[in-house]
Write an enzyme that holds these catalytic residues in place. Sequence first.
Site, mmCIF file in Angstrom:
data_model
loop_
_atom_site.group_PDB
_atom_site.id
_atom_site.type_symbol
_atom_site.label_atom_id
_atom_site.label_comp_id
_atom_site.label_asym_id
_atom_site.label_seq_id
_atom_site.Cartn_x
_atom_site.Cartn_y
_atom_site.Cartn_z
ATOM 1 N N LYS A 1 -54.038 18.198 6.359
ATOM 2 C CA LYS A 1 -53.548 16.474 6.507
ATOM 3 C C LYS A 1 -54.892 15.928 5.626
ATOM 4 C CE LYS A 1 -50.478 17.108 10.334
ATOM 5 N NZ LYS A 1 -50.420 16.785 11.752
ATOM 6 N N GLN B 1 -53.682 14.298 16.743
ATOM 7 C CA GLN B 1 -53.170 15.687 16.534
ATOM 8 C C GLN B 1 -52.846 16.178 17.924
ATOM 9 O OE1 GLN B 1 -52.261 17.375 13.850
ATOM 10 N NE2 GLN B 1 -51.653 19.179 14.891
ATOM 11 N N ASP C 1 -47.057 8.844 12.827
ATOM 12 C CA ASP C 1 -46.452 9.950 13.412
ATOM 13 C C ASP C 1 -45.026 9.533 13.946
ATOM 14 O OD1 ASP C 1 -47.047 12.582 13.417
ATOM 15 O OD2 ASP C 1 -48.564 12.004 15.157
HETATM 16 N N1 GUN Z 1 -49.017 18.827 16.415
HETATM 17 C C1 GUN Z 1 -48.026 19.547 15.573
HETATM 18 N N2 GUN Z 1 -47.236 18.785 15.005
HETATM 19 C C2 GUN Z 1 -47.714 17.718 15.148
HETATM 20 C C3 GUN Z 1 -47.306 16.241 14.335
HETATM 21 O O1 GUN Z 1 -46.408 16.284 13.764
HETATM 22 N N3 GUN Z 1 -48.165 15.347 15.049
HETATM 23 C C4 GUN Z 1 -49.239 15.209 15.642
HETATM 24 N N4 GUN Z 1 -49.586 14.082 15.972
HETATM 25 N N5 GUN Z 1 -49.466 16.579 16.325
HETATM 26 C C5 GUN Z 1 -49.037 17.461 15.956
#
Ligand code: GUN
Length: 299
Positions: A53, A97, A120
Site C-alpha cells: 500500500k 491495518q 477504508d
Molecule cells: N486487513 C485486511 N484487509 C484490510 C483492509 O481492507 N483494510 C484494513 N484497514 N485492514 C485490512
Amino acid sequence: MTTIIDGKQVAASVIDTVKSASAALEKETGVKPGLAVVIVGNDPASHAYVSSKSRMAKECGFTSIQHTLPEETMQEELARLVETLNADANIHGILVQLPLPKHLKSDPIIQSIKPEKDVDGLHVVNAGKLATGDLDGGLVSCTPAGAMVFVRRTHGDDLSGLNAVVVGRSNLFGKPMSALLLAANATVTTAHSRTKDLAGVCRNADILVAAVGRPEMVKADWVKPGATVIDVGINRIPAPEKGEGKSRMVGDVAFEECAKVASTITPVPGGVGPMTIAMLMANTVIAAYRKAGRTPPKF
Ligand code: GUN
C-alpha cells in the site's frame, strides 16, 4: 465465450486515472494527496500488505507515510497517533491495518478517524452515507468499490431489471456491496449461512457475488447460465500435487466448472484482489480533491 476479468489490468487502469488525477490536482492547487498507513505488531502478512500500500501510494505521486508501531503499543498511544493524523493537513487518507493485536480495541480507533479521511470506508458515517445512497458524499470500502468497478464495466451504470445476489453479510464487504448494487438499481438479495436453499437463491442471480470464506462453495449448478460471477474469496487449501505441505489459493467459487456456465467471471488470484489497493488509492485522491474543494474523478 466466457469473459474472464483480468483484475490486474482493471486495477492498472484505475491506478493510471489516480496518477493523472493526483498530478493534475498538485499542478492546479499545489495539493499533493497524502496517505498515512498505520500498522501495529509483527504479523508478516499484514506487513506485506502495508508495504505494498505504501509503495503504491508513492507510485501514485502521493505523500506516503507509514507508522510502524510495536506489538505492545497501548490503546491511548494509537488513539493519539490517529488524532495527530486527523489534524495533519498534508494527510488526506488514514488507514489502520486490521486486525490489531488482541489487547487493542479496533472499533474505537476506526471510529476516531475523521470520516473524510477514512479511506477504508469503515467509519459509521461512511457506512451510513452508503446505506442512504449518498455515493458522492462519503468514502466506500475498497473491496466492494473494486468489485463494483467490474460490475459497471460489464453491465454499465444502471442495473435496472437485474437480480443481484451477494452471499455474505459482513460490514467490510457483504453489506456495502449490497448497498452499492441497490444504489445502481439492481434487485438485491443478501444471502448468508442461514439462507434457505442458497443454491436456488444464487441460481436466480444475473450478478452473483460470493464472499463467504468457504473454498469453492459455489458450484456450477448454483450459477444462472450467462450470469456475471464475482469471487471475493481468498482461501488457502492443501495442494499435495505441488509437493508435500504446499498450498494454493482458491476463491469461494469452483472456478473451472462455473466458468462453463457464467458469461463473465473473476479468477482467484488475479480478480478482485488487485482492485483493493487500487481503490484505496482512488479513495485517497477523492479525499484530497474534496479537501481542495474540487470535484473528484469517478472510478
Ligand atoms: N486487513 C485486511 N484487509 C484490510 C483492509 O481492507 N483494510 C484494513 N484497514 N485492514 C485490512
